[in-house]
Every structure is written in C-alpha cells, then in structure tokens.
Motif scaffolding. Sequence first.
Motif, short mmCIF file in Angstrom:
data_model
loop_
_atom_site.label_atom_id
_atom_site.label_comp_id
_atom_site.label_asym_id
_atom_site.label_seq_id
_atom_site.Cartn_x
_atom_site.Cartn_y
_atom_site.Cartn_z
N PHE A 65 37.48 7.40 -12.05
CA PHE A 65 38.55 7.42 -12.87
C PHE A 65 39.97 7.32 -12.09
O PHE A 65 40.94 6.58 -12.11
N ALA A 66 39.96 8.25 -11.06
CA ALA A 66 40.88 8.45 -10.14
C ALA A 66 41.06 7.11 -9.44
O ALA A 66 42.17 6.70 -8.79
N GLU A 67 40.08 6.68 -9.01
CA GLU A 67 39.96 5.35 -8.33
C GLU A 67 40.64 4.10 -9.04
O GLU A 67 41.49 3.42 -8.49
N ALA A 68 40.22 4.31 -10.16
CA ALA A 68 40.82 3.10 -11.21
C ALA A 68 42.32 3.36 -11.14
O ALA A 68 43.08 2.51 -11.14
N ARG B 94 48.99 13.21 -12.30
CA ARG B 94 47.67 13.26 -13.13
C ARG B 94 47.14 12.03 -13.34
O ARG B 94 47.65 10.89 -13.67
N PRO B 95 45.80 11.87 -12.74
CA PRO B 95 45.16 10.43 -12.91
C PRO B 95 45.38 9.70 -14.28
O PRO B 95 45.50 8.50 -14.14
N ALA B 96 45.07 10.43 -15.42
CA ALA B 96 45.17 9.70 -16.49
C ALA B 96 46.54 9.26 -16.97
O ALA B 96 46.75 8.07 -17.27
N ALA B 97 47.32 9.90 -16.57
CA ALA B 97 49.00 9.47 -16.54
C ALA B 97 49.01 8.44 -15.73
O ALA B 97 49.94 7.43 -16.02
N ARG B 98 48.57 8.48 -14.41
CA ARG B 98 48.93 7.52 -13.50
C ARG B 98 47.95 5.92 -13.60
O ARG B 98 48.83 5.01 -13.82
N LEU B 99 47.13 6.32 -14.40
CA LEU B 99 46.26 4.96 -14.82
C LEU B 99 47.08 4.31 -15.89
O LEU B 99 47.39 3.13 -15.78
N TRP B 100 47.40 5.11 -16.96
CA TRP B 100 48.00 4.55 -18.14
C TRP B 100 49.70 3.85 -17.39
O TRP B 100 49.96 2.87 -17.89
N GLN B 101 50.35 4.58 -16.68
CA GLN B 101 51.53 3.94 -16.30
C GLN B 101 51.39 2.76 -15.41
O GLN B 101 52.05 1.90 -15.71
N GLY B 102 50.42 2.93 -14.52
CA GLY B 102 50.20 1.53 -13.83
C GLY B 102 49.77 0.54 -14.54
O GLY B 102 50.19 -0.71 -14.56
N LEU B 103 48.81 0.68 -15.40
CA LEU B 103 48.54 -0.38 -16.58
C LEU B 103 49.60 -0.70 -17.35
O LEU B 103 49.39 -2.35 -17.67
N THR B 104 50.30 0.03 -17.55
CA THR B 104 51.67 -0.42 -18.60
C THR B 104 52.63 -1.29 -17.62
O THR B 104 53.17 -2.40 -18.25
N THR B 105 52.87 -1.00 -16.49
CA THR B 105 53.78 -1.89 -15.62
C THR B 105 53.17 -3.24 -15.55
O THR B 105 53.90 -4.15 -15.86
N LEU B 106 51.79 -3.25 -15.46
CA LEU B 106 51.07 -4.34 -15.32
C LEU B 106 51.25 -5.27 -16.73
O LEU B 106 51.43 -6.43 -16.52
N ARG B 107 51.10 -4.66 -17.56
CA ARG B 107 50.86 -5.13 -19.03
C ARG B 107 52.55 -5.69 -19.28
O ARG B 107 52.68 -6.76 -19.93
N PRO C 90 40.66 -10.08 -4.26
CA PRO C 90 39.59 -10.21 -5.40
C PRO C 90 38.49 -9.22 -5.36
O PRO C 90 38.25 -8.90 -6.54
N ASP C 91 37.97 -8.61 -4.27
CA ASP C 91 37.13 -7.52 -4.37
C ASP C 91 37.61 -6.41 -5.10
O ASP C 91 36.87 -5.72 -5.94
N ARG C 92 38.70 -5.84 -4.67
CA ARG C 92 39.44 -4.42 -5.38
C ARG C 92 39.76 -5.07 -6.65
O ARG C 92 39.84 -4.13 -7.56
N SER C 93 40.46 -6.13 -6.94
CA SER C 93 40.68 -6.57 -8.32
C SER C 93 39.49 -6.52 -9.34
O SER C 93 39.33 -5.84 -10.47
N ALA C 94 38.42 -7.17 -8.79
CA ALA C 94 36.96 -7.06 -9.53
C ALA C 94 36.60 -5.60 -9.67
O ALA C 94 35.83 -5.17 -10.71
N ARG C 95 36.70 -4.85 -8.79
CA ARG C 95 36.51 -3.45 -8.79
C ARG C 95 37.09 -2.64 -9.82
O ARG C 95 36.49 -1.92 -10.70
N LEU D 284 37.63 -0.47 -15.47
CA LEU D 284 38.08 -0.48 -16.81
C LEU D 284 37.47 -1.06 -17.97
O LEU D 284 37.45 -0.68 -19.34
N ASP D 285 36.22 -1.57 -17.81
CA ASP D 285 35.23 -2.26 -18.91
C ASP D 285 34.90 -1.00 -19.74
O ASP D 285 35.08 -1.30 -21.09
N PRO D 286 34.33 0.05 -19.36
CA PRO D 286 33.86 1.12 -20.33
C PRO D 286 34.98 1.70 -21.17
O PRO D 286 34.94 2.00 -22.29
N LEU D 287 36.21 1.67 -20.41
CA LEU D 287 37.64 2.18 -20.93
C LEU D 287 37.77 1.26 -22.15
O LEU D 287 38.30 1.67 -23.21
N ALA D 288 38.00 0.05 -21.87
CA ALA D 288 38.38 -0.96 -22.82
C ALA D 288 37.56 -1.01 -23.99
O ALA D 288 37.93 -0.97 -25.20
#
Length: 287
Positions: free
Chosen positions: A112-115, A145-158, A252-257, A262-266
């Motif tokens: 999760f921290a890696e994501a 916090r990893p959860a906050a970091r993940l959500w904020q990073g994904l939100t910027t991308l969104r 491509p490799d790190r994007s695929a990673r 994210l698959d199980p989270l989605a």
Amino acid sequence: MADGMARALWERYEPVHDLVYFAPEVHRAADALGLRGYWMGYFALRAAPLGAVSPSVVTSCFYVFHPARVARALPDAWGYAAPAEVLATRLDALDAAMTALFGADTVGSAEFAEAADLAWEAAAAADTTGRVLAAANQALERPGRPAARLWQGLTTLREHRGDSHVAVLVSQGLGPVEAMVLKAADGESDGEFLRETRKWERADWEAAGARLRERGLLAAGGSLTPAGAALRTEVEALTDTAAEGPWTALGPDRSARLAALLDPLADAVMTSGLLPPGNPVGLPRKA
C-alpha cells in the motif's frame, strides 16, 4: 496496457478517489465541520484546494453543474469552515474511510505504501498547465500517512484527467448539458440521474438534445448517430492522450505496477455498495 495506460489507470484510480463523495466517514466529517447537506460538502471538499473561490470559478472548473447548484453551496461553505480546515478534514476522513473499507492490515502494508509513493510520483510529474484543479491539488503538501498520500496523489491525477476532458469538450463545442446528453446516449450514465443531480431543468436537457440533433450527433429517438458515436470516441481518445503525461514520466513498468496494486482497491470500492446507481462518472470498470 501500454497503448492505453491513461485509461487503464483511470479505471483503477477513479473508484478510489470517489470515496470522497460516497464514504460515510467523509459525510460525517463534513457534517462535523458544519457543512449543510451533501452538496455543500461536495463542493467544499472538492473545491478547497482552490481556496475560498467564488461559485462562478467552481462552476467553470467543475463544468457540468448548473450555476444555481453551486451557488447554493458556495461561498456559504467558507463561513462554516475555511478551505485549510476542509483540506485537513478530508485527508483525515479519507484515511478513516480507506482503513475501514480496505482493512488496517492492507493500509499498513508495504504494498500500500508503494502504491502511495508511485501515485504521488506520477501526480508530481503531471503537467498542470491550463489545468486549474489539477494544479491546485498538485500544490498541496505531501501527506505522511500512506492512505492520505495515496488518495491525494490519485486525486491530483483524477483532476488532471478531468481538466483535460473539459478542454477537449470545449474544443469540440460541447457545452455542459450537451456533454451529459451524449454520455447518457452512449449508455455510460443514466441521463435522468445526471440531469437531476447537476440541477438542470428538463427544458435545458431537451434544448441540448435539439442542438445535438441539428449537428447530426443525436438521432430523433435519443440514440447516438454514427457521427455522434465517432465524436464520443474521439473525445475519449483525446482525453486519454492528454492524460498520458504522468504515465510516460513514471514509465510503463512502474505504471503497470501501480495498476496492479490498485486493482484490489478499485474492486473493493466497486463491490462495496457505496457508489450510487446511475454511474455519474461513466466508469467502464465492472465490479
């Protein structure tokens, strides 16, 4: 996935981002701030990175909402909670929501921290020129916090993708209601749900349909014509192209990673029952 990286990642990060709109932990946090009702919470939580802006700015950025829908929430929301307070609260609420849904073991895992780190890196690499919501989110501090970091990073991308999509719609002469009518005609979302929640009158919807028929994009019965279907395909393809930058930077490799992480989270979000029927964002990903 290399040829459609932007779309593949969007299908995975959009459900996780959408927790901010539908998770009960977020609703309770908005209520605790004194925000009055769902829509005041929605607009304050999403617009907070912009600062205490006027409703006209948010109407422009969010694109598909009737100005009256926005004006009922803003600027009144800033009288109950300042944007900085809203930003801190939304991260706390998303941390709680993700922990409740995914489980403490998952949120505390190395994967999760890696994501979270991959998402943050991709978001930091996004070109936010001309993308106001993305720029405002990208400028926020990196959460510890990893959860906050993940959500904020994904939100910027969104928001980066969303800003790009709005630019494409404008370039194609598709206003807010026309864009939603085409989305509904393509079967991506429920039209009545979109019309009611975005607060457009039926007359506005019918007028937009008439304009689309004049352009040869909508058939008399409300279905897409071949030209309408081709335009919808072009709009999505142009949006994907405009959203590729972060994934080109990540590689491509790190994007695929990240996609795999994210698959199980989605899937957990899509099967949670939290997302409403009607599919307002037109997500193609199936539970």
